[in-house]
Scaffold this motif. Structure first.
Motif, PDB file in Angstrom:
ATOM      1  N   HIS A 389       0.918  -1.600   0.010  1.00 31.93           N
ATOM      2  CA  HIS A 389      -0.248  -0.014   0.089  1.00 31.93           C
ATOM      3  C   HIS A 389       0.754   1.202  -0.114  1.00 31.93           C
ATOM      4  N   ALA A 390       1.874   1.395   0.829  1.00 33.32           N
ATOM      5  CA  ALA A 390       2.772   2.346   0.849  1.00 33.32           C
ATOM      6  C   ALA A 390       3.364   2.900  -0.621  1.00 33.32           C
ATOM      7  N   GLU A 391       3.851   1.701  -1.306  1.00 36.94           N
ATOM      8  CA  GLU A 391       4.638   1.801  -2.609  1.00 36.94           C
ATOM      9  C   GLU A 391       3.375   2.251  -3.496  1.00 36.94           C
ATOM     10  N   ALA A 392       2.215   1.525  -3.340  1.00 30.64           N
ATOM     11  CA  ALA A 392       1.456   2.153  -4.351  1.00 30.64           C
ATOM     12  C   ALA A 392       0.932   3.790  -4.339  1.00 30.64           C
ATOM     13  N   LEU A 393       1.225   4.173  -3.263  1.00 32.22           N
ATOM     14  CA  LEU A 393       0.611   5.381  -3.019  1.00 32.22           C
ATOM     15  C   LEU A 393       1.652   6.596  -2.962  1.00 32.22           C
ATOM     16  N   LEU A 394       2.929   6.166  -2.164  1.00 27.80           N
ATOM     17  CA  LEU A 394       4.024   6.997  -2.053  1.00 27.80           C
ATOM     18  C   LEU A 394       5.237   6.683  -2.911  1.00 27.80           C
ATOM     19  N   GLY A 395       5.496   5.623  -3.437  1.00 23.83           N
ATOM     20  CA  GLY A 395       6.690   5.237  -4.319  1.00 23.83           C
ATOM     21  C   GLY A 395       7.382   4.130  -3.580  1.00 23.83           C
ATOM     22  N   LYS A 396       8.731   3.758  -4.379  1.00 31.31           N
ATOM     23  CA  LYS A 396       9.215   2.632  -4.008  1.00 31.31           C
ATOM     24  C   LYS A 396       9.934   2.836  -2.576  1.00 31.31           C
ATOM     25  N   VAL A 397       9.586   1.763  -1.627  1.00 29.81           N
ATOM     26  CA  VAL A 397      10.347   1.812  -0.388  1.00 29.81           C
ATOM     27  C   VAL A 397      11.761   1.370  -0.530  1.00 29.81           C
ATOM     28  N   THR A 398      12.584   1.999   0.290  1.00 29.36           N
ATOM     29  CA  THR A 398      13.938   1.822   0.002  1.00 29.36           C
ATOM     30  C   THR A 398      14.774   1.038   1.121  1.00 29.36           C
ATOM     31  N   GLY A 399      14.049   0.964   2.250  1.00 27.90           N
ATOM     32  CA  GLY A 399      14.591   0.503   3.400  1.00 27.90           C
ATOM     33  C   GLY A 399      13.946   0.618   4.666  1.00 27.90           C
ATOM     34  N   PHE A 400      14.497   0.083   5.811  1.00 27.07           N
ATOM     35  CA  PHE A 400      13.733   0.220   7.071  1.00 27.07           C
ATOM     36  C   PHE A 400      12.988   1.493   7.464  1.00 27.07           C
ATOM     37  N   TYR A 401      13.965   2.441   7.502  1.00 24.25           N
ATOM     38  CA  TYR A 401      13.248   3.695   7.893  1.00 24.25           C
ATOM     39  C   TYR A 401      12.353   4.315   6.706  1.00 24.25           C
ATOM     40  N   ASP A 402      12.620   4.124   5.588  1.00 21.04           N
ATOM     41  CA  ASP A 402      11.656   4.526   4.551  1.00 21.04           C
ATOM     42  C   ASP A 402      10.288   3.797   4.776  1.00 21.04           C
ATOM     43  N   PHE A 403      10.344   2.518   5.126  1.00 21.18           N
ATOM     44  CA  PHE A 403       9.262   1.857   5.312  1.00 21.18           C
ATOM     45  C   PHE A 403       8.533   2.454   6.341  1.00 21.18           C
ATOM     46  N   CYS A 404       9.163   2.723   7.427  1.00 19.19           N
ATOM     47  CA  CYS A 404       8.383   3.142   8.576  1.00 19.19           C
ATOM     48  C   CYS A 404       7.814   4.661   8.340  1.00 19.19           C
ATOM     49  N   LYS A 405       8.386   5.280   7.675  1.00 18.74           N
ATOM     50  CA  LYS A 405       8.020   6.818   7.252  1.00 18.74           C
ATOM     51  C   LYS A 405       6.830   6.721   6.188  1.00 18.74           C
ATOM     52  N   LYS A 406       6.790   5.870   5.056  1.00 23.37           N
ATOM     53  CA  LYS A 406       5.609   6.063   4.258  1.00 23.37           C
ATOM     54  C   LYS A 406       4.598   4.845   4.709  1.00 23.37           C
ATOM     55  N   SER A 407       4.680   3.988   5.428  1.00 22.30           N
ATOM     56  CA  SER A 407       3.722   3.070   5.875  1.00 22.30           C
ATOM     57  C   SER A 407       2.901   4.087   7.049  1.00 22.30           C
ATOM     58  N   SER A 408       3.673   4.795   8.014  1.00 19.49           N
ATOM     59  CA  SER A 408       3.100   5.620   8.875  1.00 19.49           C
ATOM     60  C   SER A 408       2.339   6.844   8.197  1.00 19.49           C
ATOM     61  N   LEU A 409       2.883   7.390   7.180  1.00 13.22           N
ATOM     62  CA  LEU A 409       2.115   8.553   6.618  1.00 13.22           C
ATOM     63  C   LEU A 409       0.940   7.950   5.732  1.00 13.22           C
ATOM     64  N   LEU A 410       1.051   6.894   5.237  1.00 14.77           N
ATOM     65  CA  LEU A 410      -0.263   6.393   4.774  1.00 14.77           C
ATOM     66  C   LEU A 410      -1.225   6.087   6.073  1.00 14.77           C
ATOM     67  N   HIS A 411      -1.057   5.745   6.903  1.00 16.70           N
ATOM     68  CA  HIS A 411      -1.724   5.370   8.037  1.00 16.70           C
ATOM     69  C   HIS A 411      -2.526   6.453   8.471  1.00 16.70           C
ATOM     70  N   CYS A 412      -1.768   7.568   8.427  1.00 16.44           N
ATOM     71  CA  CYS A 412      -1.992   9.071   8.869  1.00 16.44           C
ATOM     72  C   CYS A 412      -3.214   9.573   7.888  1.00 16.44           C
ATOM     73  N   GLU A 413      -2.762   9.367   6.753  1.00 14.70           N
ATOM     74  CA  GLU A 413      -3.767   9.785   5.572  1.00 14.70           C
ATOM     75  C   GLU A 413      -5.300   9.131   5.549  1.00 14.70           C
ATOM     76  N   LEU A 414      -4.945   7.790   5.760  1.00 14.67           N
ATOM     77  CA  LEU A 414      -6.438   7.114   5.632  1.00 14.67           C
ATOM     78  C   LEU A 414      -7.132   7.213   7.158  1.00 14.67           C
ATOM     79  N   VAL A 415      -6.460   7.208   8.331  1.00 14.05           N
ATOM     80  CA  VAL A 415      -7.305   7.526   9.450  1.00 14.05           C
ATOM     81  C   VAL A 415      -8.091   8.808   9.275  1.00 14.05           C
ATOM     82  N   ARG A 416      -7.309   9.905   8.867  1.00 14.37           N
ATOM     83  CA  ARG A 416      -7.873  11.285   8.696  1.00 14.37           C
ATOM     84  C   ARG A 416      -8.912  11.030   7.739  1.00 14.37           C
TER      85      ARG A 416
END
Length: 643
Positions: A389-416
């Motif tokens: 889901h994170a890659e579909a909406l925010l682009g390629k995930v490049t590693g652990f910290y990028d996964f945390c950032k993009k997955s949590s941003l997706l979580h923020c936007e969907l909750v909101r």
């Protein structure tokens, strides 16, 4: 195994007479009725004398037998309100029982003066029926989440942990918690805190997601004893607003009428009506008045846009997660009791239970903690779903910290998006509750406060969506619409500006500016947007000296070329343990994050937020550890930083 004694144990002995329970029922005019029941083997003929102490006065009364009552009329009664509508005062009382010339027992407790009603009336806008609670005859929009045990070993949960999570939930604007039927009847401190914080409770009986053997008479007798005990234990709490037979029980009106139908429809309903006639009862969550339990036009629903947008063998024509707003726009539920969207917790929390050499790529340690749902048809674990889901909406995930950032941003936007869509439909929709607020062990799925009681990024998005005053842009069947919302019981004068803007702050011609009166408990549609290339939609609302803002990008976030926001910030220490951080952005600042080197659990009045071009955001920071301005750091979505 979830079997055994996890609380305290005591042996109680009495002679002649003792108080078994007291049922306190209140009216808004200050009438308080005390229904008193003694143990059934008390001396029936013996006269029992009582002294009731309430508000500094003593009231004396007597009765024989094992049951009696007494009524008091309080002057200037202080009503108990949910926190979005007012204060939540509690009254204390004590009873002394004397019989045969000696004091035999004492009993004390608390109560609040309030009424609660479930309003189910025809809806004019989309048809079907409403599902709305009224407290003291005033409608309350239910904002909150499902609550699960805070530890898999429930006896180990300390009172301090309850108090901390209640501080966080109150700060996020919660007005309701649902005690999920797959957990536990919570401890006394939980309900006491709900009373004190003004947070309503949707109380499930402990049945979830399966058949209930109500053809077994011995089992049913056990259930009756359990239900009676819990209703009698909890009914004097003003926070308890609704009884519910359980979670996701099938057998709705002729469809899948299997084991458990009699229990949730008749036995439990009868116990609640007999022991507590002051509150509504529903047979299960979700429930509706058609053959489908998860009906979109009556009762309450368990729906979310992310699951409904994912193609599966059962739903091959789903549009894909990048089109989640196109799914959400058609939701018409009158009450949303489980909004299940996922996202990763902070990197700091993940590091506490995933070994350093297993942080990336995803592996069996993630699968073990994040788990999966074999029935959702995707064939993916929850961690794999978050990554996809994170890659579909925010682009390629490049590693652990990028996964945390993009997955949590997706979580923020969907909750909101989910909560604001429900709030925009205020009046037609009675509330929105997430699945879920907390975790029972270290993991990273639906919660907004993790096992360590660290707020996840989505927690802050939820708090903004749960503000009592909102300016909202949401996609609806007729297009992108702007709404001004006032869920309080008082009218609010507001100034509004809305329009479209570039990432560097250039506004499209002729922004709309209005001054309006927002009536109590109302949502006002302000404008329909026609999206323009190169622009995003924005809106400001100013009321009572505070400005609220929002923005929505119609295009996929991965396709946006985010500009450097040109951040500048200043830290003003207000004490050795607190500060105010003011952040200014020249361009659009996406996903601004504040951290403290000294305390990973420092409290931020807001975090993980966007700043519109030219705006300034001020955030309060509090910590239990001394810190200085040098310990505060700011980054945005564009920064490739490690925590």
């Amino acid at each position: 195994p979830g079997v055994g004694i996890c609380g305290s144990v005591r042996l109680e002995m009495y002679d002649t007479a003792a108080i078994r329970c007291v049922n306190v029922q209140t009216d808004l005019d200050g009438t308080v009725k005390f229904f008193i029941e003694l143990f059934s083997d008390c001396d029936f003929k013996l006269q029992k004398d009582f002294v009731l102490t309430l508000c500094g006065k003593e009231y004396k009364f007597s009765f024989a037998g094992t049951k009696g009552y007494y009524c008091v009329k309080l002057d200037n009664p202080q009503l108990w309100w949910p926190r979005s509508l007012g204060a939540s005062p509690m009254y204390r009382y004590s009873l002394t029982l004397a019989a045969g010339g000696a004091v035999r027992d004492t009993y004390s407790g608390r109560f609040g003066i309030r009424t609660v009603k479930l309003i189910e009336k025809p809806r004019a806008d989309v048809g079907g029926m409403t599902f709305r609670l009224e407290v003291n005859n005033v409608p309350v929009f239910l904002k909150g989440a499902n609550f699960v045990p805070m530890d898999i070993m429930t006896g180990c949960i300390e009172d301090a942990k309850y108090r901390r999570i209640f501080d966080l939930m109150a700060n996020a604007g919660f007005t309701m918690l649902r005690i999920w039927g797959g957990g536990i009847y919570e401890k006394d401190i939980f309900y006491d805190l709900c009373d004190d914080y003004g947070i309503l409770v949707w109380q499930d009986f402990m049945f979830a997601c399966g058949d209930i053997p109500d053809d077994n008479s011995d089992f049913c007798e056990n259930v009756m004893c359990e239900a009676q005990y819990q209703v009698e234990r909890l009914r004097n709490h003003p926070s308890i607003a609704l009884w519910c037979g359980g979670n996701e029980k099938s057998g709705e009106n002729g469809v899948q009428m299997d084991f458990g139908y009699k229990l949730v429809n008749f036995y439990l309903r009868g116990i609640c009506a007999h022991l507590d006639p002051t509150r509504p009862y529903i047979r299960t969550s979700p429930h509706g008045y058609t053959d489908i339990a998860n009906s979109p036009d009556s009762g309450d629903t368990h729906l979310n846009c992310i699951n409904e947008s994912m193609p599966t063998p059962e739903n091959p024509d789903a549009p894909g997660v990048e089109h989640f707003r196109d799914v959400l726009k058609n939701f018409t539920s009158p009450m949303e009791t489980e909004i299940a969207v996922q996202g990763a917790p902070t990197a700091a929390s993940l590091k506490k239970y995933i070994p350093a050499d297993r942080l990336w790529p995803l592996n069996d340690v993630y699968d073990y903690h994040f788990m999966s749902n074999p029935y959702d048809g995707t064939g993916l674990t929850y961690a794999e779903q978050q990554l996809a889901h994170a890659e579909a909406l925010l682009g390629k995930v490049t590693g652990f910290y990028d996964f945390c950032k993009k997955s949590s941003l997706l979580h923020c936007e969907l909750v909101r998006a989910e909560c604001e869509h429900a709030k925009a439909r205020l009046g037609s929709c009675g509330g929105s509750m997430l699945w879920m607020v907390n975790d029972t062990w270290p993991c990273g799925t639906w919660s907004v406060i993790d096992y360590y009681l660290t707020p996840m990024p989505a927690y802050y998005a939820l708090a903004r969506a749960f503000s009592c005053i909102n300016i909202i842009i949401a996609k609806m069947p007729s297009g992108y619409m702007a709404y001004a919302v006032n869920e309080t019981a008082a009218p609010v004068f507001a100034e509004v500006e809305l329009g479209q803007m570039t990432l560097m702050g250039k506004k499209a011609p002729c922004p709309i500016k209005r001054t309006l009166l927002l009536e109590p408990y109302s949502s006002v549609c302000l404008h329909r947007f026609e999206p323009e290339d190169g622009y995003f939609m924005y809106a400001y609302l100013t009321a009572d000296g505070k400005t609220y803002d929002t923005a929505l990008f119609p295009q996929k976030w991965a396709d946006i070329h985010w500009c450097e926001p040109g951040l500048s910030y200043a830290v003003r220490m207000t004490s050795a343990y607190s500060a105010e951080v003011s952040i200014r952005a020249k361009g659009y600042a996406r996903y601004v994050r504040i951290t403290s080197d000294r305390d990973e659990n420092a409290f931020f009045s807001d975090n993980y937020f966007d700043i519109l071009p030219g705006d300034t955001k001020t955030v309060t920071v509090r910590s239990d550890t001394e810190f200085s301005e040098k310990d505060i750091h700011i980054c945005t979505f564009l920064d490739d930083t490690e925590e």
